[in-house]
Enzyme design. Structure first.
Site, PDB file in Angstrom:
ATOM      1  N   ASP A  18       0.826  -1.214   0.000  1.00 37.57           N
ATOM      2  CA  ASP A  18       0.000   0.000   0.000  1.00 37.57           C
ATOM      3  C   ASP A  18       0.861   1.265   0.000  1.00 37.57           C
ATOM      4  OD1 ASP A  18      -2.453   1.316   0.003  1.00 37.57           O
ATOM      5  OD2 ASP A  18      -2.490   1.473   2.194  1.00 37.57           O
ATOM      6  N   HIS A  35       2.397   3.494  -8.977  1.00 37.13           N
ATOM      7  CA  HIS A  35       2.124   2.084  -9.288  1.00 37.13           C
ATOM      8  C   HIS A  35       3.287   1.489 -10.085  1.00 37.13           C
ATOM      9  CE1 HIS A  35      -1.777   2.448  -7.575  1.00 37.13           C
ATOM     10  NE2 HIS A  35      -2.300   3.179  -8.538  1.00 37.13           N
ATOM     11  N   LEU A 129      10.443 -20.584  -4.557  1.00 36.13           N
ATOM     12  CA  LEU A 129       9.498 -19.718  -3.835  1.00 36.13           C
ATOM     13  C   LEU A 129       8.088 -19.844  -4.419  1.00 36.13           C
ATOM     14  CD1 LEU A 129       9.119 -17.211  -1.838  1.00 36.13           C
ATOM     15  CD2 LEU A 129       9.350 -15.811  -3.888  1.00 36.13           C
TER      16      LEU A 129
HETATM   17  C1  IPE Z   1      -5.458  -2.614  -0.084  1.00 33.00           C
HETATM   18  O1  IPE Z   1      -5.132  -1.281  -0.262  1.00 33.00           O
HETATM   19  C2  IPE Z   1      -5.485  -3.328  -1.407  1.00 33.00           C
HETATM   20  C3  IPE Z   1      -4.194  -3.525  -2.055  1.00 33.00           C
HETATM   21  C4  IPE Z   1      -3.034  -3.180  -1.575  1.00 33.00           C
HETATM   22  C5  IPE Z   1      -4.265  -4.184  -3.331  1.00 33.00           C
HETATM   23  P1  IPE Z   1      -6.241  -0.151  -0.436  1.00 33.00           P
HETATM   24  O2  IPE Z   1      -5.518   1.123  -0.636  1.00 33.00           O
HETATM   25  O3  IPE Z   1      -7.210  -0.552  -1.490  1.00 33.00           O
HETATM   26  O4  IPE Z   1      -6.976  -0.211   0.954  1.00 33.00           O
HETATM   27  P2  IPE Z   1      -7.807   0.903   1.731  1.00 33.00           P
HETATM   28  O5  IPE Z   1      -8.813   1.454   0.754  1.00 33.00           O
HETATM   29  O6  IPE Z   1      -6.831   1.955   2.153  1.00 33.00           O
HETATM   30  O7  IPE Z   1      -8.405   0.201   2.892  1.00 33.00           O
HETATM   31  C1  IPE Z   2      -1.515   0.263  -3.376  1.00 31.10           C
HETATM   32  O1  IPE Z   2      -1.327   1.627  -3.385  1.00 31.10           O
HETATM   33  C2  IPE Z   2      -1.803  -0.298  -4.747  1.00 31.10           C
HETATM   34  C3  IPE Z   2      -3.190  -0.743  -4.938  1.00 31.10           C
HETATM   35  C4  IPE Z   2      -4.155  -0.708  -4.054  1.00 31.10           C
HETATM   36  C5  IPE Z   2      -3.513  -1.274  -6.235  1.00 31.10           C
HETATM   37  P1  IPE Z   2      -2.539   2.644  -3.403  1.00 31.10           P
HETATM   38  O2  IPE Z   2      -2.946   2.878  -4.800  1.00 31.10           O
HETATM   39  O3  IPE Z   2      -3.639   2.185  -2.514  1.00 31.10           O
HETATM   40  O4  IPE Z   2      -1.859   3.941  -2.817  1.00 31.10           O
HETATM   41  P2  IPE Z   2      -2.429   4.893  -1.685  1.00 31.10           P
HETATM   42  O5  IPE Z   2      -2.802   4.033  -0.521  1.00 31.10           O
HETATM   43  O6  IPE Z   2      -3.609   5.608  -2.278  1.00 31.10           O
HETATM   44  O7  IPE Z   2      -1.303   5.804  -1.371  1.00 31.10           O
HETATM   45 MG    MG Z   3      -4.049   2.423  -0.558  1.00 33.31          MG
END
Ligand code: IPE
Ligand code: IPE
Ligand code: MG
Length: 243
Positions: A18, A35, A129
């Site tokens: 995240d 990303h 792995l």
């Molecule tokens: C969780 O992150 C999902 C992934 C890392 C794929 P999100 O960014 O979607 O989660 P919330 O919305 O902060 O809970």
């Molecule tokens: C995690 O990073 C990737 C996915 C959920 C696909 P985020 O896109 O949730 O990034 P933040 O949490 O908004 O910074």
């Molecule tokens: Mg996120």
């Protein structure tokens, strides 16, 4: 007295990758840049997991709720997965990595679903792995699907309700055959599990790190493992020496 042997690594590490968007925003970049950088962090994580002797690495790549994001971001993430599979699966295969994908395949672009199937098939006999990719994954969906399968078996007369045990239910989940995670790492500072492996994390140790996913590296991974080694896992019992 110091331990005679170094502590064994967690067998299974699950990661909520995240913070990509916030990493990008902090640099005045579009979320997509975060990303993209996140893919490099994923490569580092796979390498480090292997070096640390981890047997299973599960990565949360796209949740069932991530469809709520703007269409442009969703299609960027789909394209990124497609590119990752095209560019990295051959190398992963050479390195002995066995890929398994959990999450709903229906609802995905059929071309992407096909790529995921192909990656699993190509690497099925590898014994390095285990890389478990959670894509279009949601734990509540997984659990309700398991409940549905069990209800259907009961209706068909092939299962007695009294025979439904935790083991039977676990056998209906997408993670069947995979040991429960020992360690969960979530980057980006949020302390929640966002519909990830609700059943499987029952006795997992949680480590939340402030760094955003694109900055993840072997040093952060090693710190999380050190933190894990400092935990006293009791599974509801008592410490061995206090019995
Ligand atoms: C969780 O992150 C999902 C992934 C890392 C794929 P999100 O960014 O979607 O989660 P919330 O919305 O902060 O809970
Ligand atoms: C995690 O990073 C990737 C996915 C959920 C696909 P985020 O896109 O949730 O990034 P933040 O949490 O908004 O910074
Ligand atoms: Mg996120």
């Amino acid at each position: 007295m110091p331990d005679a042997f170094p502590p064994s690594p967690p067998r299974h590490v699950a990661v909520i990758m995240d913070g990509n968007g916030r990493w990008a925003a902090a640099r005045g970049l579009p979320r997509s840049a975060g990303h993209k950088k996140g893919v490099e962090a994923l490569r580092r994580a796979v390498r480090a997991a292997r070096d640390f002797g981890v047997q299973y690495l599960t990565i949360y790549s796209f949740s069932s709720e991530n469809w709520a994001r703007p269409a442009t971001e969703v299609s960027f993430l789909m394209e990124l997965l497609r590119r990752f599979i095209r560019q990295d699966v051959a190398d992963l295969h050479r390195e002995g990595v066995k890929i398994r994908v959990i999450g709903r395949r229906d609802g995905l672009d059929p071309a992407i679903a096909q790529l995921l199937d192909d990656a699993e098939r190509l690497t099925a006999d590898n014994d390095g792995l285990n890389l478990v990719v959670a894509f279009n994954y949601g734990s509540r969906q997984e659990l309700s699907c398991a409940a549905r399968k069990l209800a259907e078996a009961v209706r068909a007369g092939s299962l007695e309700p009294a025979a439904i045990t935790p083991e039977v239910l676990a056998g209906c989940l997408e993670t069947t055959g995979i040991p429960d995670p020992d360690l969960l790492i979530r980057t980006g500072g949020e302390q929640r599990i966002s519909n990830f492996l609700l059943w499987q994390l029952a006795y997992t140790e949680f480590v939340f790190v402030p760094e955003y996913w694109p900055d993840f590296d072997a040093a952060i991974f090693a710190r999380a493992i050190a933190d894990y080694h400092g935990r006293d896992r009791r599974f509801g019992g008592l410490k061995a020496h206090s019995a």
